[in-house]
Design an enzyme around this catalytic site. Structure first.
Site, mmCIF file in Angstrom:
data_model
loop_
_atom_site.group_PDB
_atom_site.id
_atom_site.type_symbol
_atom_site.label_atom_id
_atom_site.label_comp_id
_atom_site.label_asym_id
_atom_site.label_seq_id
_atom_site.Cartn_x
_atom_site.Cartn_y
_atom_site.Cartn_z
ATOM 1 N N GLY A 250 0.439 0.697 -4.652
ATOM 2 C CA GLY A 250 0.964 1.863 -5.364
ATOM 3 C C GLY A 250 -0.053 2.991 -5.382
ATOM 4 O O GLY A 250 -0.964 3.044 -4.547
ATOM 5 N N SER A 251 0.089 3.860 -6.371
ATOM 6 C CA SER A 251 -0.725 5.079 -6.400
ATOM 7 C C SER A 251 -2.156 4.795 -6.853
ATOM 8 O O SER A 251 -2.443 3.769 -7.483
ATOM 9 C CB SER A 251 -0.090 6.089 -7.363
ATOM 10 O OG SER A 251 -0.274 5.633 -8.683
ATOM 11 N N GLY A 255 -3.484 2.270 -9.645
ATOM 12 C CA GLY A 255 -4.410 1.256 -9.124
ATOM 13 C C GLY A 255 -5.675 1.177 -9.958
ATOM 14 O O GLY A 255 -6.208 0.098 -10.213
ATOM 15 N N GLU A 272 -3.933 -2.001 -2.767
ATOM 16 C CA GLU A 272 -3.561 -1.240 -1.575
ATOM 17 C C GLU A 272 -2.981 0.068 -2.072
ATOM 18 O O GLU A 272 -1.810 0.160 -2.400
ATOM 19 C CB GLU A 272 -2.550 -2.078 -0.772
ATOM 20 C CG GLU A 272 -2.547 -1.753 0.698
ATOM 21 C CD GLU A 272 -1.418 -0.820 1.034
ATOM 22 O OE1 GLU A 272 -1.692 0.400 1.096
ATOM 23 O OE2 GLU A 272 -0.296 -1.289 1.206
ATOM 24 N N CYS A 306 1.995 4.848 3.008
ATOM 25 C CA CYS A 306 0.587 5.067 2.655
ATOM 26 C C CYS A 306 -0.219 5.339 3.912
ATOM 27 O O CYS A 306 -1.322 5.855 3.834
ATOM 28 C CB CYS A 306 0.048 3.905 1.851
ATOM 29 S SG CYS A 306 0.337 2.359 2.631
#
Ligand code: UN1
Length: 526
Positions: A250-251, A255, A272, A306
């Site tokens: 995620g963002s 994170g 990630e 991403c």
């Protein structure tokens, strides 16, 4: 205006065993929570902005049940030999082969990526299931030479426990499989919290997995699904000691929160997070390859990977020519219904994402960026479509350092390879990177210790679209985690160093002498 036929939607839902209202919590074939008394959300298709179906979210009682089942499931699963666990994953892979088209279609309907990419995502799941099957016979540890006589020293890898897998909307099925299929052969059980923007895809995957769980007579608690908000279920998970590992996609801001909370209880994380991926195009690059790769990298998934190419670092000698050719290509990109053939760019995920794009365009203008193509929201009654955009930018523009999850490509002129690498590495993120050149010196410099600082570095191919066989993840604010192939499996197991003394004495390491005279080990004679 893009329309989504309700017949198509109903057909897809019914083929995958979904209905108008679905439970969002399951621990196995007979482990679905009731929908009554729970908060219900609607999954909206970004294709036309209309609801697809409803999902009942988890409450705290559901959460407790799921964690307990996952713990119980672990006690069973950890003792199943790994190659047998691999066979279960192989069977899941076979089911996914059967469901590939329809599951791919649901992904398209629910998150808006084009059908090619929707089915591509299911293919990624199939590939990782094959990988996991092979891996299930290769969870190797080292044997080490002991310094002591008659001692054996080795390391072994053991299952970790029930693990938390939190996934984002943009890869609503594949990212789970990178984690879950690998972790499953490692002997872990899963607690999966998918994005509440893509709950139906997750329920469909859970149902496919449960067909296999049922067929093999496995107990509940191995593959568990828990759909709920980040502020409730997500928070419970990251603070829960019973989940020794949280794998989060995620963002960056989220994170950081996950990292902080999990570290506080000394748990493990695989993070990630965002990328800000650049492609360097040198003066000798093959234009056709570079253009194809950049178009796919920057426009694919409407810029919502991403690994999306967000920056193009273009050599001054080819700057004008390459850029004008790229702009021409952009003008031909068809934006629209992702189920329609020929469309390359579907909608963004939701209204909010469109607003983020709009704000970014404003910012770009304020900071002096020049929009060469795109830059507009495609005004429609429903649906969340925007134009793929190319911006002439400079390295000092603040917005260039940020990840805007939309199809916006910043182009920056570079003079030479050293300047290209310096600008390349000047952002906080470090996921994916690419260089387009046939010059060995450029390529090697890019791949050297002084080159790209990313987890993924490609030559003459796109920043996005990694194969599953390699370890996937990145450095710096991308979070440092690795998922998917190579030895990423080690993140889902615990390592144990073992020393066995099979001799008649107790030599100590480092030659230490310690103790009194204990005499010989004499057994009582009968
Ligand atoms: C992501 O966007 O979170 O390399 C994952 C890629 C895909 C995975 C992207 N295989 O673009």
């Amino acid at each position: 205006m893009a329309t989504l036929s309700r017949e198509v939607v109903s057909e897809v839902l019914s083929k995958l065993g979904l209905s108008e209202l679905n439970s969002g919590v399951s621990t196995g074939p007979d482990g679905w929570s009731p929908t009554e008394g729970r908060e219900v959300i609607e999954s909206i298709s970004p294709i036309d902005g209309k609801p697809i179906a409803k999902v009942a979210l988890a409450n705290q009682e559901d959460y407790e049940r799921v964690i307990k089942e996952a713990q119980k499931g672990f006690e069973y699963w950890r003792e199943v030999p790994a190659p047998k666990r691999g066979q279960i994953i192989r069977e899941i892979g076979n089911r996914l082969r059967e469901y590939k088209d329809v599951l791919g279609k649901l992904v398209t309907i629910e998150v808006g990526k084009i059908y090619q990419e929707g089915t591509g995502e299911v293919q990624e799941m199939i590939d990782i299931s094959d990988f996991a099957l092979g891996l299930s016979r290769q969870l190797y540890g080292l044997t080490i030479q002991s310094e002591r006589e008659h001692h054996r020293l080795y390391e072994q890898w053991l299952p970790l426990g029930p693990i938390g897998v939190i996934t984002s909307f943009n890869f609503p099925v594949a990212v789970y499989s990178w984690n879950a299929f690998i972790a499953a052969v490692c002997g872990d059980t899963m607690v999966w919290k998918p994005s509440s923007s893509a709950p139906l895809s997750a329920i469909a995957v859970q149902k496919i997995i449960e067909e296999v769980v049922k067929e093999f007579g496995l107990p509940n608690g191995i593959f568990n699904l828990i759909i709920g908000k980040g502020s409730t279920v997500g928070e419970w998970m990251i603070n829960d000691k019973r989940l020794p590992l949280i794998s989060f996609t995620g963002s960056i801001p989220m994170g950081k929160r996950v990292a902080e909370k999990v570290a506080k209880r000394l748990g493990k994380t695989i993070l990630e997070l965002g990328g800000n991926n650049a492609a360097i195009v040198m003066e000798d690059a093959n234009f056709v390859i570079a253009k194809k790769a950049i178009l796919f990298g920057a426009v694919g998934t409407a810029g919502q990977r991403c690994t999306t190419t967000r920056r193009l670092l273009l050599h001054e000698k080819v700057y004008d020519k390459f850029l004008s050719e790229l702009v021409e290509l952009y003008k031909q990109v068809k934006v629209g219904n992702p189920l329609e053939e020929g469309v390359l760019c579907g909608p963004l995920i939701d209204k909010n994402a469109v607003q983020v794009y709009k704000n970014a365009i404003e910012e770009i203008k304020k900071q002096g960026g020049k929009i060469l193509v795109g830059g507009n929201v495609i005004e429609e009654e429903n649906g969340y479509y925007v134009e793929p955009t190319i911006v002439e930018a400079t390295e000092d523009m603040e917005i260039v350092k940020r990840e805007t999850f939309a199809p916006i490509l910043y182009v920056i002129k570079i003079k030479n390879i050293d300047e290209a690498i310096r600008i390349h590495n000047s952002v906080p993120q470090g996921l994916s990177s690419a260089i387009f050149t046939n010059n060995l010196k450029y390529e090697e410099k890019f791949l050297s210790a002084a080159g790209s600082d990313c987890g993924i570095a490609n030559v003459n191919t796109s920043t996005s679209g990694a194969e599953i066989g390699g370890a996937f993840g990145g450095e710096k604010e991308t979070g440092g985690g690795r998922e998917s192939g190579s030895d990423a499996w080690k993140g889902y197991m615990r390592r144990q160093t073992v020393t066995i003394n099979w001799g008649d004495d107790l030599p100590l390491a480092q030659g230490i002498k310690f103790g009194l005279d204990f005499g010989e080990d004499k057994k009582e004679e009968k």
